[in-house]
Design a protein around this motif. Structure first.
Motif, PDB file in Angstrom:
ATOM      1  N   GLU A 190       0.828  -1.203   0.000  1.00 21.87           N
ATOM      2  CA  GLU A 190       0.000   0.000   0.000  1.00 21.87           C
ATOM      3  C   GLU A 190       0.867   1.258   0.000  1.00 21.87           C
ATOM      4  O   GLU A 190       0.501   2.276  -0.583  1.00 21.87           O
ATOM      5  CB  GLU A 190      -0.937   0.000   1.203  1.00 21.87           C
ATOM      6  CG  GLU A 190      -1.961  -1.125   1.216  1.00 21.87           C
ATOM      7  CD  GLU A 190      -2.969  -1.026   0.084  1.00 21.87           C
ATOM      8  OE1 GLU A 190      -3.249   0.104  -0.377  1.00 21.87           O
ATOM      9  OE2 GLU A 190      -3.474  -2.085  -0.334  1.00 21.87           O
ATOM     10  N   VAL A 191       2.003   1.185   0.665  1.00 19.29           N
ATOM     11  CA  VAL A 191       2.930   2.325   0.687  1.00 19.29           C
ATOM     12  C   VAL A 191       3.492   2.556  -0.701  1.00 19.29           C
ATOM     13  O   VAL A 191       3.548   3.690  -1.190  1.00 19.29           O
ATOM     14  CB  VAL A 191       4.067   2.080   1.699  1.00 19.29           C
ATOM     15  CG1 VAL A 191       5.032   3.259   1.718  1.00 19.29           C
ATOM     16  CG2 VAL A 191       3.494   1.829   3.086  1.00 19.29           C
ATOM     17  N   ALA A 192       3.906   1.484  -1.350  1.00 19.73           N
ATOM     18  CA  ALA A 192       4.425   1.599  -2.702  1.00 19.73           C
ATOM     19  C   ALA A 192       3.358   2.145  -3.647  1.00 19.73           C
ATOM     20  O   ALA A 192       3.648   2.977  -4.530  1.00 19.73           O
ATOM     21  CB  ALA A 192       4.919   0.235  -3.188  1.00 19.73           C
ATOM     22  N   ALA A 193       2.119   1.708  -3.468  1.00 24.33           N
ATOM     23  CA  ALA A 193       1.028   2.183  -4.323  1.00 24.33           C
ATOM     24  C   ALA A 193       0.752   3.663  -4.086  1.00 24.33           C
ATOM     25  O   ALA A 193       0.468   4.414  -5.032  1.00 24.33           O
ATOM     26  CB  ALA A 193      -0.230   1.361  -4.059  1.00 24.33           C
ATOM     27  N   LEU A 208      -4.644   3.106   5.941  1.00 24.52           N
ATOM     28  CA  LEU A 208      -4.167   1.753   5.663  1.00 24.52           C
ATOM     29  C   LEU A 208      -4.259   1.381   4.192  1.00 24.52           C
ATOM     30  O   LEU A 208      -3.589   0.444   3.746  1.00 24.52           O
ATOM     31  CB  LEU A 208      -4.973   0.738   6.487  1.00 24.52           C
ATOM     32  CG  LEU A 208      -4.775   0.803   8.007  1.00 24.52           C
ATOM     33  CD1 LEU A 208      -5.838  -0.014   8.723  1.00 24.52           C
ATOM     34  CD2 LEU A 208      -3.385   0.320   8.389  1.00 24.52           C
ATOM     35  N   LYS A 209      -5.083   2.079   3.453  1.00 25.61           N
ATOM     36  CA  LYS A 209      -5.272   1.799   2.030  1.00 25.61           C
ATOM     37  C   LYS A 209      -4.820   2.990   1.201  1.00 25.61           C
ATOM     38  O   LYS A 209      -5.229   4.124   1.455  1.00 25.61           O
ATOM     39  CB  LYS A 209      -6.742   1.492   1.736  1.00 25.61           C
ATOM     40  CG  LYS A 209      -7.252   0.218   2.402  1.00 25.61           C
ATOM     41  CD  LYS A 209      -6.527  -1.017   1.859  1.00 25.61           C
ATOM     42  CE  LYS A 209      -7.061  -2.299   2.464  1.00 25.61           C
ATOM     43  NZ  LYS A 209      -6.330  -3.496   1.959  1.00 25.61           N
ATOM     44  N   ALA A 210      -4.003   2.720   0.200  1.00 25.39           N
ATOM     45  CA  ALA A 210      -3.447   3.792  -0.619  1.00 25.39           C
ATOM     46  C   ALA A 210      -4.541   4.612  -1.290  1.00 25.39           C
ATOM     47  O   ALA A 210      -4.419   5.839  -1.403  1.00 25.39           O
ATOM     48  CB  ALA A 210      -2.509   3.202  -1.674  1.00 25.39           C
ATOM     49  N   ALA A 211      -5.609   3.968  -1.723  1.00 28.96           N
ATOM     50  CA  ALA A 211      -6.673   4.697  -2.421  1.00 28.96           C
ATOM     51  C   ALA A 211      -7.342   5.700  -1.495  1.00 28.96           C
ATOM     52  O   ALA A 211      -7.577   6.860  -1.876  1.00 28.96           O
ATOM     53  CB  ALA A 211      -7.701   3.717  -2.976  1.00 28.96           C
TER      54      ALA A 211
END
Length: 247
Positions: free
Chosen positions: A21-24, A232-235
């Protein structure tokens, strides 16, 4: 001009797989106007620093007031810095409630964080009963006075206002209630620290999500957010970051 800050508190969530998620987030927001900070569990700090590769800041969720010693299970500020962390959250309502942390303890931890070169994100906030009793400003004022050490600066201190009754509940204070507290905190900081108090960033935290971020970030003296579950979620966190960049 205070640079906006989008901070995420992962709390007791996440494993190595969560670093995707961090990379995204980095891929979707390669050059944000706002500063971005993620504070994962201690087990992930070093790995997240490696994943972030300097693109976003990484912090801890707590530190001990002592530099070392017989404190099983605790983590020193110097240890966080050694892992590559640049920030640490202190005095979160869950620490104050679940671990009995006083403002005096938070102040000692903030002093330790400063000595280790970490930026302290110091949290204040009232319970629902305290708000209903009309004690909000007196309570957060006392927490602010007791938790922030003398000599704090805009470079080493961030303040986060998190109404306890809004954390993870889906409830959010009105914009007027948020502005009242943030304006009060700003006045208190300026009265105590002068120009440094004017420069300290004030974050709002408490059920911040993509659907309400824009209006919250348009509120007086809100310089960003301390986000829980939505970080917690990239989106989700990315949408909040976009709203902050546009503020």
């Amino acid at each position: 001009m205070r640079r906006k800050l989008a901070a995420g508190n992962w709390k007791m969530n996440g494993t190595k797989a969560s670093l995707a998620e961090v990379a995204a987030l980095i891929a979707a927001h390669p050059d944000p106007k706002s500063e971005v900070l993620l504070c994962p569990p201690a087990t992930l700090v070093a790995a997240m620093v490696a994943t972030a590769a300097g693109r976003i800041a990484v912090g801890g969720q707590d530190c001990h007031m002592k530099a070392a010693g017989a404190h099983t299970g605790d983590i020193a500020a110097e240890m966080l810095a050694d892992c590559g962390a640049s920030h640490v959250i202190l005095g979160h309502s869950e620490r104050r409630a679940d671990h009995g942390e006083s403002s005096e303890m938070v102040c000692a931890k903030a002093t330790a964080a400063r000595a280790a070169g970490l930026v302290a994100v110091i949290c204040v906030g009232e319970t629902e009963a305290q708000r209903d009793a009309g004690e909000t400003l007196a309570l957060v004022g006392a927490q602010l006075a007791g938790s922030v050490p003398d000599g704090a600066t805009a470079a080493n201190t961030v303040i986060a206002y998190e109404p306890v009754w809004a954390i993870g509940t889906g409830r959010t204070p009105t914009l007027e209630q948020i502005a009242e507290v943030h304006d009060f905190l700003r006045a208190e900081l300026v009265a105590r620290f002068g120009a440094e108090g004017e420069g300290m960033r004030l974050l709002y935290g408490g059920s911040v999500k993509p659907s309400n971020a824009t209006e919250i970030f348009a509120t007086s003296n809100v310089d960003g957010a301390l986000v829980g579950g939505a970080s917690l979620k990239a989106a989700d966190f990315g949408a909040i970051l976009s709203a902050l960049d546009a503020a």
